[in-house]
Scaffold this motif. Structure first.
Motif, mmCIF file in Angstrom:
data_model
loop_
_atom_site.group_PDB
_atom_site.id
_atom_site.type_symbol
_atom_site.label_atom_id
_atom_site.label_comp_id
_atom_site.label_asym_id
_atom_site.label_seq_id
_atom_site.Cartn_x
_atom_site.Cartn_y
_atom_site.Cartn_z
ATOM 1 N N LYS A 151 0.703 -6.657 -6.142
ATOM 2 C CA LYS A 151 -0.459 -5.755 -6.164
ATOM 3 C C LYS A 151 -0.152 -4.546 -5.294
ATOM 4 O O LYS A 151 0.359 -4.685 -4.178
ATOM 5 C CB LYS A 151 -1.694 -6.486 -5.627
ATOM 6 C CG LYS A 151 -2.946 -5.648 -5.475
ATOM 7 C CD LYS A 151 -3.648 -5.415 -6.798
ATOM 8 C CE LYS A 151 -5.000 -4.724 -6.590
ATOM 9 N NZ LYS A 151 -5.698 -4.492 -7.860
ATOM 10 N N VAL A 152 -0.464 -3.367 -5.809
ATOM 11 C CA VAL A 152 -0.199 -2.134 -5.063
ATOM 12 C C VAL A 152 -1.497 -1.339 -4.922
ATOM 13 O O VAL A 152 -2.171 -1.051 -5.913
ATOM 14 C CB VAL A 152 0.857 -1.255 -5.766
ATOM 15 C CG1 VAL A 152 1.114 0.017 -4.957
ATOM 16 C CG2 VAL A 152 2.166 -2.033 -5.962
ATOM 17 N N ALA B 217 -0.541 19.894 -4.394
ATOM 18 C CA ALA B 217 -0.808 19.037 -5.553
ATOM 19 C C ALA B 217 0.318 18.032 -5.727
ATOM 20 O O ALA B 217 1.299 18.032 -4.979
ATOM 21 C CB ALA B 217 -0.943 19.895 -6.814
ATOM 22 N N GLY B 218 0.154 17.153 -6.727
ATOM 23 C CA GLY B 218 1.192 16.186 -7.068
ATOM 24 C C GLY B 218 1.042 14.833 -6.421
ATOM 25 O O GLY B 218 1.843 13.930 -6.661
ATOM 26 N N GLN B 219 -0.007 14.657 -5.606
ATOM 27 C CA GLN B 219 -0.138 13.410 -4.855
ATOM 28 C C GLN B 219 -0.327 12.183 -5.748
ATOM 29 O O GLN B 219 0.229 11.108 -5.474
ATOM 30 C CB GLN B 219 -1.276 13.515 -3.821
ATOM 31 C CG GLN B 219 -2.692 13.576 -4.372
ATOM 32 C CD GLN B 219 -3.099 14.978 -4.765
ATOM 33 O OE1 GLN B 219 -2.254 15.857 -4.943
ATOM 34 N NE2 GLN B 219 -4.401 15.202 -4.897
ATOM 35 N N LYS B 220 -1.091 12.304 -6.827
ATOM 36 C CA LYS B 220 -1.316 11.158 -7.706
ATOM 37 C C LYS B 220 -0.034 10.781 -8.441
ATOM 38 O O LYS B 220 0.300 9.596 -8.580
ATOM 39 C CB LYS B 220 -2.429 11.474 -8.709
ATOM 40 C CG LYS B 220 -3.808 11.580 -8.078
ATOM 41 C CD LYS B 220 -4.868 11.842 -9.137
ATOM 42 C CE LYS B 220 -6.254 11.973 -8.496
ATOM 43 N NZ LYS B 220 -7.298 12.247 -9.527
ATOM 44 N N LYS B 221 0.668 11.782 -8.925
ATOM 45 C CA LYS B 221 1.923 11.545 -9.645
ATOM 46 C C LYS B 221 2.934 10.831 -8.751
ATOM 47 O O LYS B 221 3.598 9.867 -9.174
ATOM 48 C CB LYS B 221 2.490 12.882 -10.125
ATOM 49 C CG LYS B 221 3.858 12.786 -10.771
ATOM 50 C CD LYS B 221 4.397 14.172 -11.110
ATOM 51 C CE LYS B 221 5.829 14.100 -11.628
ATOM 52 N NZ LYS B 221 6.383 15.443 -11.903
ATOM 53 N N ASP C 280 4.293 3.377 -6.880
ATOM 54 C CA ASP C 280 3.643 2.171 -7.423
ATOM 55 C C ASP C 280 4.513 1.545 -8.509
ATOM 56 O O ASP C 280 4.777 0.334 -8.512
ATOM 57 C CB ASP C 280 2.269 2.569 -7.965
ATOM 58 C CG ASP C 280 1.587 1.472 -8.771
ATOM 59 O OD1 ASP C 280 1.848 0.277 -8.511
ATOM 60 O OD2 ASP C 280 0.791 1.791 -9.671
ATOM 61 N N GLU C 281 4.978 2.359 -9.436
ATOM 62 C CA GLU C 281 5.795 1.861 -10.543
ATOM 63 C C GLU C 281 7.086 1.229 -10.038
ATOM 64 O O GLU C 281 7.511 0.163 -10.514
ATOM 65 C CB GLU C 281 6.116 3.000 -11.511
ATOM 66 C CG GLU C 281 6.911 2.569 -12.727
ATOM 67 C CD GLU C 281 7.204 3.714 -13.675
ATOM 68 O OE1 GLU C 281 7.514 3.449 -14.837
ATOM 69 O OE2 GLU C 281 7.124 4.886 -13.233
ATOM 70 N N THR C 282 7.718 1.871 -9.054
ATOM 71 C CA THR C 282 8.955 1.339 -8.483
ATOM 72 C C THR C 282 8.714 -0.022 -7.853
ATOM 73 O O THR C 282 9.470 -0.973 -8.080
ATOM 74 C CB THR C 282 9.527 2.306 -7.441
ATOM 75 O OG1 THR C 282 9.823 3.555 -8.068
ATOM 76 C CG2 THR C 282 10.795 1.749 -6.804
ATOM 77 N N LEU C 283 7.655 -0.138 -7.067
ATOM 78 C CA LEU C 283 7.362 -1.400 -6.391
ATOM 79 C C LEU C 283 7.051 -2.508 -7.385
ATOM 80 O O LEU C 283 7.440 -3.668 -7.185
ATOM 81 C CB LEU C 283 6.188 -1.217 -5.414
ATOM 82 C CG LEU C 283 6.435 -0.251 -4.250
ATOM 83 C CD1 LEU C 283 5.200 -0.153 -3.367
ATOM 84 C CD2 LEU C 283 7.637 -0.687 -3.424
ATOM 85 N N ARG C 284 6.379 -2.163 -8.465
ATOM 86 C CA ARG C 284 6.068 -3.187 -9.470
ATOM 87 C C ARG C 284 7.320 -3.617 -10.222
ATOM 88 O O ARG C 284 7.433 -4.766 -10.636
ATOM 89 C CB ARG C 284 4.975 -2.694 -10.415
ATOM 90 C CG ARG C 284 3.612 -2.675 -9.741
ATOM 91 C CD ARG C 284 2.452 -2.464 -10.682
ATOM 92 N NE ARG C 284 2.456 -1.131 -11.268
ATOM 93 C CZ ARG C 284 2.780 -0.865 -12.522
ATOM 94 N NH1 ARG C 284 3.156 -1.826 -13.353
ATOM 95 N NH2 ARG C 284 2.756 0.385 -12.970
ATOM 96 N N MET D 211 0.860 -1.180 0.000
ATOM 97 C CA MET D 211 0.000 0.000 0.000
ATOM 98 C C MET D 211 0.897 1.231 0.000
ATOM 99 O O MET D 211 1.870 1.307 0.767
ATOM 100 C CB MET D 211 -0.936 0.018 1.198
ATOM 101 C CG MET D 211 -1.694 1.332 1.362
ATOM 102 S SD MET D 211 -3.088 1.217 2.501
ATOM 103 C CE MET D 211 -4.354 0.531 1.446
ATOM 104 N N VAL D 212 0.562 2.172 -0.862
ATOM 105 C CA VAL D 212 1.295 3.430 -0.968
ATOM 106 C C VAL D 212 0.453 4.531 -0.338
ATOM 107 O O VAL D 212 -0.741 4.642 -0.619
ATOM 108 C CB VAL D 212 1.573 3.765 -2.452
ATOM 109 C CG1 VAL D 212 2.116 5.179 -2.587
ATOM 110 C CG2 VAL D 212 2.544 2.750 -3.048
#
Length: 263
Positions: free
Chosen positions: A161-162, A141-145, A151-155, A133-134
């Motif tokens: 699953k993240v 702003a910028g929270q989604k990015k 998420d991308e790093t963990l994958r 979980m992230v």
């Protein structure tokens, strides 16, 4: 009889502890403010034991880009003794929680430095049975990015699953407590289920890039050793995770193409 009953109770307690999910929290914030408030709320919905790693206390030296972890193996990293204990705890946990507030439209330097030290895992992914979980917060702003970057790093690490919670604490996108609880409970159920999800096409793609690179005429030594020692070089994706027929065909095709291009 009293001692016997006491022993039985202690054994029962130990068994209960073994059955509990183990969550590891890697906190990338240098302080315990908005991001940590969200984590505390999440913990209420998770059924398990928690261990916290606050990167500010780890005093991890800056990654100097020596490339030794990639070329020679992670044990050759000059900061291996600091980084490896954290990775060992990730291997041990059932669920991983990674947090960061938004700093200058990105993660904190603390978390980025830690991620830089794990660059070799992009070449040699291993956490295929982990779920994460992230948690990201911002005053603006910028929270989604930022959440997507983590998420991308963990994958790239192989994480199966993240889940993501990203909150603009002072804006209209502020999540209510019930929304945090809902996402946390979903994460908790998934971790307890031990079910592994089908990977995204992008994850299959990168897996087969590194798999093919292990077969180069002059491969990166540490990469080749990993892919052959684990046997992953012989699989379209980690054998722990099932691929449907479409993703199997996609994996085989990408592997075929990459082998031809790389050679």
């Amino acid at each position: 009889m009293k001692n016997s009953n006491t022993n039985k109770k202690e054994l029962l307690k130990d068994n209960c502890r073994c059955d509990m999910m183990k969550y590891l929290i890697i906190n990338g914030s240098p302080r315990k403010k908005n991001t940590w408030k969200i984590v505390k709320q999440i913990k209420k919905s998770l059924d398990g034991e928690f261990e916290e790693i606050h990167l500010i206390k780890q005093k991890i030296p800056m990654c100097n880009g020596c490339y030794k972890c990639i070329e020679e193996g992670e044990s050759k990293c000059p900061h291996f003794d600091t980084i490896n204990p954290i990775l060992e705890k990730i291997r041990w946990c059932d669920g991983l929680i990674v947090t960061s507030p938004v700093y200058a439209m990105n993660v904190t330097a603390l978390l980025k430095n830690f991620f830089d030290h794990t660059a070799y895992i992009h070449h040699r992914p291993e956490f295929f049975d982990k779920k994460a979980m992230v948690v990201v917060s911002t005053a603006g702003a910028g929270q989604k990015k930022v959440a997507n970057y983590i998420d991308e790093t963990l994958r790239h690490w192989g994480v199966n699953k993240v889940y993501k919670i990203h909150i603009a604490c002072g804006g209209k996108e502020h999540l209510e407590t019930k929304d945090i609880d809902k996402k946390a409970k979903e994460f908790n159920r998934d971790v307890k289920s031990n079910k592994l999800h089908s990977p995204k096409f992008g994850d299959v793609l990168f897996y087969n890039v590194w798999r093919a690179m292990a077969l180069m005429e002059i491969p990166i030594k540490a990469d080749k050793e990993f892919w052959f020692a684990t046997g992953l070089v012989n699989h379209d994706f980690s054998p722990k995770v099932k691929l449907n027929i479409i993703k199997k065909i996609f994996a085989k095709f990408m592997f075929f193409i990459f082998k031809r291009v790389i050679k």
